[in-house]
Design an enzyme around this catalytic site. Structure first.
Site, PDB file in Angstrom:
ATOM      1  N   LYS A   1       0.856  -1.180  -0.074  1.00  0.00           N
ATOM      2  CA  LYS A   1      -0.123   0.072   0.133  1.00  0.00           C
ATOM      3  C   LYS A   1       0.925   1.251   0.115  1.00  0.00           C
ATOM      4  O   LYS A   1       1.677   1.437   0.839  1.00  0.00           O
ATOM      5  CB  LYS A   1      -0.945   0.079   1.192  1.00  0.00           C
ATOM      6  CG  LYS A   1      -1.749   1.344   1.553  1.00  0.00           C
ATOM      7  CD  LYS A   1      -2.725   1.018   2.424  1.00  0.00           C
ATOM      8  CE  LYS A   1      -3.528   2.478   2.750  1.00  0.00           C
ATOM      9  NZ  LYS A   1      -4.554   2.258   3.868  1.00  0.00           N
TER      10      LYS A   1
ATOM     11  N   LYS B   1      -2.249  -1.525  -3.579  1.00  0.00           N
ATOM     12  CA  LYS B   1      -3.199  -0.195  -3.593  1.00  0.00           C
ATOM     13  C   LYS B   1      -2.325   0.960  -3.889  1.00  0.00           C
ATOM     14  O   LYS B   1      -1.274   1.174  -3.023  1.00  0.00           O
ATOM     15  CB  LYS B   1      -3.738  -0.377  -2.366  1.00  0.00           C
ATOM     16  CG  LYS B   1      -4.913   0.760  -1.850  1.00  0.00           C
ATOM     17  CD  LYS B   1      -5.348   0.482  -0.406  1.00  0.00           C
ATOM     18  CE  LYS B   1      -6.103   2.008  -0.138  1.00  0.00           C
ATOM     19  NZ  LYS B   1      -6.167   1.962   1.190  1.00  0.00           N
TER      20      LYS B   1
END
Ligand code: PBG
Length: 318
Positions: free
Chosen positions: A188, A241
């Protein structure tokens, strides 16, 4: 003469040759439940998504189930912000209401992070020196157990603290939830594309940014290592992400860990398409499906997207 165009010349030929296929069961629909919210509130940019209270999310899920959504990801937004010692009672209530009404007709994942809970909006417990990692891990593990007790099907830690998957796994196992999977936000990045989400989840950091714990977009090796670490700590599913800015990492992570990797089409990516469509510059639905196919082509096993509830009407099968 070789002409690659020949096999693109009709829909039948294109379908015959299509390499990426996916179904609605591989799409996960996020939603926001805000404690004590008087009525639904729109979320700027997030077409088809609002901030819910419990009665309104029960209505929404009923509709989504009719539209073929089976996987949901809850973002709990508590009314009271604290420094630590967070309460999960209202989220437990939300989870058990959903469970009571819909049983096992849906799979309910719960995002596990602290940024909607803390006064400062960071994903960790802080003191004057910065992140208190052990205290943070304790809070995360406590919340995961609370969610599992209330009937969550899976836990999805998004905080990016080293060690959280191991701590959550151990806490779940100790409390008899050894079959509750962890879907880790394993790679992420610190990103500008979370903007619309932070309005919805009331989780913008009140000072600084998240670069102390989220990944630097320039670093491929750290991005891979972060997912490898989550796999070693016992994550069941991995994730990149934002999705579109992490496409290059999906296959390498899968190959390195042997685990399946999903892509989160984050709020800013989705809102970008919503706003372009509002300006009449793209066809929203077609653009959405286009991006989903790209995630699949890049190797994503599943996709978290604010548009999962449109999939059936867009012709995506079961
Ligand atoms: C919480 C969290 C965020 C997102 C998912 N979980 C925001 C952030 O890290 O700032 C972003 C999701 C989105 O933008 O759709 N840490």
């Amino acid at each position: 003469m070789k002409r690659l165009m020949r096999l693109r010349s009709s829909q039948h030929l294109r379908d015959l040759c299509a390499e990426t296929e996916f179904n609605r069961a591989q799409l996960i629909q996020p939603f926001f439940v805000v404690e004590g919210l008087a009525q639904e509130e729109p979320i700027p940019g997030l077409r088809g998504n609002v901030r819910h209270n419990v009665p309104s999310i029960l209505r929404q899920i009923e509709k989504d189930l009719e539209d073929g959504v089976t996987h949901f990801l809850l973002f709990p937004v508590p009314s009271e912000k604290k420094e630590s010692g967070f309460s999960h009672q209202s989220t437990q209530e939300t989870i058990s209401q959903i469970r009571k009404q819909f049983g096992k007709s849906l799979c309910l994942w719960i995002d596990t992070c602290l940024c909607s809970y803390t006064t400062h909006g960071h994903c960790a417990v802080l003191d004057e020196h910065g992140i208190k990692i052990e205290k943070t891990l304790d809070e995360l593990a406590k919340s995961a157990v609370a969610f599992a007790e209330a009937g969550a099907d899976g836990i999805s830690p998004s905080d990016m603290m080293d060690g959280r998957v191991a701590r959550i796994r151990a806490a779940l196992d100790e409390n008899g939830f050894n079959l509750v999977p962890v879907m880790s936000y394993s790679t992420k990045f610190a990103s500008n594309f979370y903007g619309p989400f932070r309005n919805a989840a009331d989780s913008a950091p009140q000072f600084g940014d998240r670069r102390h714990y989220q990944l630097d977009v320039r670093n491929r090796s750290d991005a891979l290592a972060s997912s490898v670490r989550c796999a070693e700590e016992g994550a069941d599913l991995l994730m990149v992400k934002p999705g579109l800015t992490s496409l290059d990492l999906i296959r390498p992570i899968q190959e390195r860990t042997g685990l399946q990797v999903g892509a989160y089409q984050v709020s800013g990516e989705y809102a970008g398409m919503s706003l372009l469509a509002e300006q009449g510059l793209i066809k929203f639905e077609e653009a959405l499906v286009e991006t989903w196919h790209v995630f699949k082509r890049a190797g994503a096993q599943y996709i978290i997207t604010y548009g999962a509830r449109y999939a059936k009407q867009l012709g995506i099968g079961r």
